[in-house]
Structure formats: C-alpha cells, structure tokens
Motif scaffolding. Structure first.
Motif, PDB file in Angstrom:
ATOM      1  N   UNK A  70       0.860  -1.201   0.017  1.00  0.00           N
ATOM      2  CA  UNK A  70      -0.016  -0.087   0.029  1.00  0.00           C
ATOM      3  C   UNK A  70       0.893   1.237  -0.081  1.00  0.00           C
ATOM      4  N   UNK A  71       0.858   1.943  -1.046  1.00  0.00           N
ATOM      5  CA  UNK A  71       1.470   3.241  -0.967  1.00  0.00           C
ATOM      6  C   UNK A  71       0.677   4.628  -1.345  1.00  0.00           C
ATOM      7  N   UNK A  72       1.313   5.639  -0.569  1.00  0.00           N
ATOM      8  CA  UNK A  72       0.363   6.867  -0.827  1.00  0.00           C
ATOM      9  C   UNK A  72       0.852   7.293  -2.367  1.00  0.00           C
ATOM     10  N   UNK A  73       1.602   7.093  -3.020  1.00  0.00           N
ATOM     11  CA  UNK A  73       2.036   7.286  -4.519  1.00  0.00           C
ATOM     12  C   UNK A  73       1.136   6.663  -5.350  1.00  0.00           C
ATOM     13  N   UNK A  74       1.187   7.234  -6.766  1.00  0.00           N
ATOM     14  CA  UNK A  74       0.363   6.815  -7.858  1.00  0.00           C
ATOM     15  C   UNK A  74       0.963   5.576  -8.285  1.00  0.00           C
ATOM     16  N   UNK A 102      -5.198   9.735  -8.240  1.00  0.00           N
ATOM     17  CA  UNK A 102      -6.618   9.211  -8.180  1.00  0.00           C
ATOM     18  C   UNK A 102      -7.082   9.255  -7.029  1.00  0.00           C
ATOM     19  N   UNK A 103      -8.145  10.139  -6.914  1.00  0.00           N
ATOM     20  CA  UNK A 103      -8.756  10.313  -5.372  1.00  0.00           C
ATOM     21  C   UNK A 103      -7.930  10.897  -4.677  1.00  0.00           C
ATOM     22  N   UNK A 104      -6.703  11.479  -4.827  1.00  0.00           N
ATOM     23  CA  UNK A 104      -5.824  12.360  -3.666  1.00  0.00           C
ATOM     24  C   UNK A 104      -5.309  13.639  -4.650  1.00  0.00           C
ATOM     25  N   UNK A 105      -4.742  14.284  -3.798  1.00  0.00           N
ATOM     26  CA  UNK A 105      -4.114  15.569  -4.021  1.00  0.00           C
ATOM     27  C   UNK A 105      -2.622  15.234  -3.177  1.00  0.00           C
ATOM     28  N   UNK A 106      -1.668  15.635  -3.815  1.00  0.00           N
ATOM     29  CA  UNK A 106      -0.117  15.509  -2.996  1.00  0.00           C
ATOM     30  C   UNK A 106       0.241  17.260  -3.516  1.00  0.00           C
ATOM     31  N   UNK A 107       0.664  17.774  -2.136  1.00  0.00           N
ATOM     32  CA  UNK A 107       1.040  19.201  -2.206  1.00  0.00           C
ATOM     33  C   UNK A 107       2.427  19.189  -1.706  1.00  0.00           C
ATOM     34  N   UNK A 143       0.120  17.887  -7.115  1.00  0.00           N
ATOM     35  CA  UNK A 143      -0.112  16.784  -8.098  1.00  0.00           C
ATOM     36  C   UNK A 143      -1.415  16.197  -7.934  1.00  0.00           C
ATOM     37  N   UNK A 144      -2.097  16.155  -8.966  1.00  0.00           N
ATOM     38  CA  UNK A 144      -3.303  15.395  -8.946  1.00  0.00           C
ATOM     39  C   UNK A 144      -3.140  13.741  -9.058  1.00  0.00           C
TER      40      UNK A 144
END
Ligand code: M1P
Length: 245
Positions: free
Chosen positions: A38-42, A112-117, A109-110
C-alpha cells in the motif's frame, strides 16, 4: 497471516528504487506468504520503485492510499474524486505564503482520489528534498498545513507521508480503506502491517488505528527505514510455515 507493507521508506529509500539485495529477499517472501502493498504514491511511481517480480508476486497492490487496487497487473478498481476549485485556490495561496524560499516546480499533483502538495515541489532533486525536510523538521510547516486544511475544509483529510509533501483526500479515503477488499478475499485473518509513518498525522496511521481497533490479533510494526524492514522480514522467513495462512 496476511502481511501489508507501506512502500516509501518501508521497502525502498524515499522515492528511490528498491535495493536489489532486498528485492531478491522480498520477492521470495511474497511468493511464500500473502503480501499486500500500500502506497500513498500513484501507480506510475511504483513501477519506478519496485521490480516487476515483487509486484507480480504480491497478492495485491494498493496505490494513491487505496484509491487504486490491482492484482497481478489487473485493475480491480479505481476511485477518483473532483477536488473543488476553492480548495485548489486555498492551497495555491498557502504555497505562495510559505516562508520556505526554494521552489523547484510541480507543487500540486493530481492523483486518483488524492492530491499531493509540496512547497519545495515534486521536481526537487535529492539535495533540495533533504534541505526542505530538514527545514520542515524545525518549522513543522507540513503538520501545520494539514491542521489548517482540516479546519478550513472539514470535508477533507490531510496526512504527512514522505519527506516533502502532504496527501489530501476525501474523508475516509486513506490507507484504512484497503481492509475492505482484503477482508473480502481473506476474511478475518490476522494482519501484520509494516509502515514508517505510524504516528498521528502520518499516512500509515489510519490503517494502524483501524487494525488496532478491530482486533488484538493484528500486529503493527513501525519501522525506521527499509534496512529495518529487511532485518525484520529476514526473521520471519524461517518461520513462514508457522506464520503464513
Ligand atoms: O509513500 C509516502 C509518500 O511518498 C511521497 O512523499 P514525499 O514525496 O513527500 O517524500 C509521496 O508520494 C507521498 O504521496 C507519499 O505519501
């Protein structure tokens, strides 16, 4: 027993590829046990970090903190979300007001289902990453940004994950969500979870908290880095017959 592993700084150095010596050991572990990642990354980033042998030997791969799920290369689901313009404008304004002086590019960064800021930006190279990380450890900008975001936008949650960024998602769209598809496949088997961000505010925390609340037979393993994980995994392998389901 089911094993679940975070990726960045748990299986690999942050944002880098898995070290070959650990990849061999870990592929073998995945072949002998039921292992989910399981990763926070895409998903795209995972391809640059984990070898195909690990991805294919695992029982399933969750990316974007559980918004995407695939098994042996086949997409099982992908849950996306449209973030409101007001949230993006608010983030732009916060990024502009940050006292950190360096901007490298790619700040929102957009996924799937998340934003990374990230204030320093995803385009930061390793020295720029380390410099921001050291500054943030003193100034706690990311933790403050998460708190402020949740006050201004209570319909979203924010977590710190790696070294330079925060992850934002609709409420409940965090790593704890992976328990639903895992339970659909494996019922109530005990789960051992390895992660480097198992602390309040960290992106491994919601999953650890959900496991702890569910049953005492789950095991939470906070790790310092991939060396730590490798050492712990090497202790499990000789006992795999006893531990695997
Ligand atoms: O998996 C941990 C985190 O890894 C990256 O964080 P950073 O770039 O800040 O080191 C990001 O992909 C982040 O989303 C993720 O949570």
């Amino acid at each position: 027993m089911i094993y679940v592993f975070d990726v960045d700084n748990t299986l690999t150095p942050p944002r880098e590829a898995m070290r070959p010596e650990f990849a061999l050991q870990f592929t073998e572990f995945c072949r002998s046990n039921t292992v989910f990642l399981v990763s926070g990354s895409d998903r795209g980033k995972l391809d640059t970090q984990l070898p195909e042998t690990v991805l294919m030997a695992s029982a399933g791969v969750f990316t974007s903190a559980g918004s995407e799920f695939e098994v042996k290369g086949r997409i099982i689901y992908r849950h996306d979300h449209d973030f409101p313009d007001e949230l993006i404008d608010w983030l732009d304004s916060e990024l502009r007001q940050s006292r950190y002086p360096v901007r490298c590019g790619r700040h929102i960064e957009y996924r799937t289902g998340a934003l990374n800021v990230s204030t320093v930006g995803r385009a930061a190279d390793k020295p720029a990453r380390k410099a921001y990380q050291a500054w943030d450890q003193v100034h706690r900008e990311r933790a403050a940004l998460c708190t402020e975001l949740q006050q201004s936008f209570p319909h979203y949650e924010a977590h710190t994950g790696g070294e330079i960024s925060i992850d934002i998602s609709p409420p409940g769209w965090n790593k704890a969500r992976i328990l639903v598809p895992i339970r659909e496949r494996h019922g109530d088997l005990a789960i051992t979870f390895f992660g480097d961000a198992i602390h309040p505010g960290g992106n491994d925390w919601p999953l650890a908290e959900a496991l702890q609340a569910a049953s005492a037979h789950h095991v939470i393993v906070p790790v310092e880095n991939w060396h730590d994980t490798a050492a712990r995994v090497s202790q499990i392998i000789p006992r795999k017959g006893a531990l695997s389901a």
